[in-house]
Design a protein around this motif. Structure first.
Motif, short mmCIF file in Angstrom:
data_model
loop_
_atom_site.label_atom_id
_atom_site.label_comp_id
_atom_site.label_asym_id
_atom_site.label_seq_id
_atom_site.Cartn_x
_atom_site.Cartn_y
_atom_site.Cartn_z
N PRO A 269 38.47 -32.02 65.86
CA PRO A 269 39.17 -30.84 65.35
C PRO A 269 40.51 -31.17 64.66
CG PRO A 269 38.38 -30.41 67.56
CD PRO A 269 38.17 -31.86 67.30
N LEU A 270 41.31 -32.02 65.30
CA LEU A 270 42.59 -32.38 64.70
C LEU A 270 42.40 -33.24 63.46
CD1 LEU A 270 44.73 -33.18 67.88
CD2 LEU A 270 44.50 -31.02 66.65
N GLY A 271 41.41 -34.10 63.47
CA GLY A 271 41.14 -34.95 62.31
C GLY A 271 40.71 -34.14 61.09
N ILE A 272 39.94 -33.10 61.32
CA ILE A 272 39.50 -32.25 60.21
C ILE A 272 40.70 -31.56 59.55
CG2 ILE A 272 38.22 -30.14 59.63
CD1 ILE A 272 36.08 -31.09 61.64
N VAL A 273 41.64 -31.10 60.37
CA VAL A 273 42.85 -30.49 59.81
C VAL A 273 43.62 -31.53 59.00
CG1 VAL A 273 45.02 -29.33 60.36
CG2 VAL A 273 42.97 -28.79 61.65
N GLY A 274 43.68 -32.75 59.49
CA GLY A 274 44.33 -33.84 58.75
C GLY A 274 43.65 -34.11 57.42
N ILE A 275 42.32 -34.07 57.40
CA ILE A 275 41.57 -34.27 56.15
C ILE A 275 41.92 -33.18 55.15
CG2 ILE A 275 39.26 -34.19 55.12
CD1 ILE A 275 38.23 -35.56 57.66
N VAL A 276 41.97 -31.94 55.62
CA VAL A 276 42.27 -30.82 54.72
C VAL A 276 43.66 -30.98 54.11
CG1 VAL A 276 42.68 -28.33 54.64
CG2 VAL A 276 40.69 -29.22 55.84
N PHE A 277 44.66 -31.30 54.94
CA PHE A 277 46.02 -31.46 54.41
C PHE A 277 46.12 -32.67 53.49
CE2 PHE A 277 47.56 -28.54 57.78
CZ PHE A 277 48.28 -27.69 56.95
N ALA A 278 45.42 -33.75 53.79
CA ALA A 278 45.45 -34.92 52.93
C ALA A 278 44.81 -34.62 51.57
CB ALA A 278 44.74 -36.10 53.60
N ALA A 279 43.72 -33.87 51.58
CA ALA A 279 43.08 -33.48 50.33
C ALA A 279 43.99 -32.57 49.50
CB ALA A 279 41.75 -32.80 50.59
N MET A 280 44.67 -31.65 50.19
CA MET A 280 45.60 -30.78 49.48
C MET A 280 46.78 -31.58 48.93
SD MET A 280 45.30 -27.32 51.89
CE MET A 280 46.95 -27.32 52.31
N ALA A 281 47.22 -32.61 49.65
CA ALA A 281 48.30 -33.46 49.16
C ALA A 281 47.87 -34.25 47.93
CB ALA A 281 48.75 -34.41 50.27
N SER B 18 42.63 -39.99 58.29
CA SER B 18 42.14 -38.73 58.87
C SER B 18 40.64 -38.75 59.07
CB SER B 18 42.53 -37.55 57.97
OG SER B 18 43.91 -37.40 57.91
N ILE B 19 39.94 -39.33 58.12
CA ILE B 19 38.48 -39.45 58.26
C ILE B 19 38.14 -40.35 59.45
CG2 ILE B 19 36.39 -40.37 57.17
CD1 ILE B 19 37.58 -39.38 54.48
N ALA B 20 38.86 -41.47 59.58
CA ALA B 20 38.61 -42.36 60.72
C ALA B 20 38.95 -41.68 62.04
CB ALA B 20 39.43 -43.65 60.55
N ALA B 21 40.06 -40.94 62.06
CA ALA B 21 40.44 -40.23 63.29
C ALA B 21 39.42 -39.15 63.63
CB ALA B 21 41.83 -39.61 63.12
N THR B 22 38.84 -38.53 62.62
CA THR B 22 37.82 -37.51 62.87
C THR B 22 36.57 -38.15 63.47
OG1 THR B 22 38.64 -36.18 61.03
CG2 THR B 22 36.40 -35.74 61.77
N LEU B 23 36.18 -39.29 62.96
CA LEU B 23 34.96 -39.94 63.44
C LEU B 23 35.13 -40.58 64.81
CD1 LEU B 23 33.74 -41.63 60.15
CD2 LEU B 23 32.84 -39.57 61.24
#
Length: 96
Positions: free
Chosen positions: A34-46, A24-29
């Motif tokens: 926007p979509l990568g940040i949402v992925g980071i949030v869900f990964a952190a929650m997981a 998710s971090i790589a996809a964000t960079l």
């Protein structure tokens, strides 16, 4: 979680929510912020749910992180291909 005899039980499967955090971090960079940040949030929650031992919630959040991360990568690739097509078209038009 413990078994009836008091020794800790361990999961035999691993959802690896940390994998989705890195992607998710790589996809964000590199792809779609926007979509990568949402992925980071869900990964952190997981990862948080996994560390608490709530494996069902961790798997659900990791699946959401996976979906958002893959969406970011796909959207980023689509935009890249469109950009390359536009640049190639502009170069061909200027040659005439």
């Amino acid at each position: 979680m413990t078994d009836p005899y008091g020794s800790p039980s361990y999961r035999t499967t691993d959802t690896s929510p940390g994998l989705w955090l890195g992607l998710s971090i790589a996809a964000t960079l590199f792809c779609c912020m926007p979509l990568g940040i949402v992925g980071i949030v869900f990964a952190a929650m997981a990862m948080d749910a996994n560390s608490r031992g709530d494996y069902g919630l961790a798997e659900e959040r990791a699946a959401r992180a996976k979906n958002w991360t893959i969406g970011a990568i796909v959207l980023g690739l689509i935009v890249l291909v469109l950009y390359i097509c536009l640049v190639a078209n502009r170069v061909n038009a200027s040659n005439y």
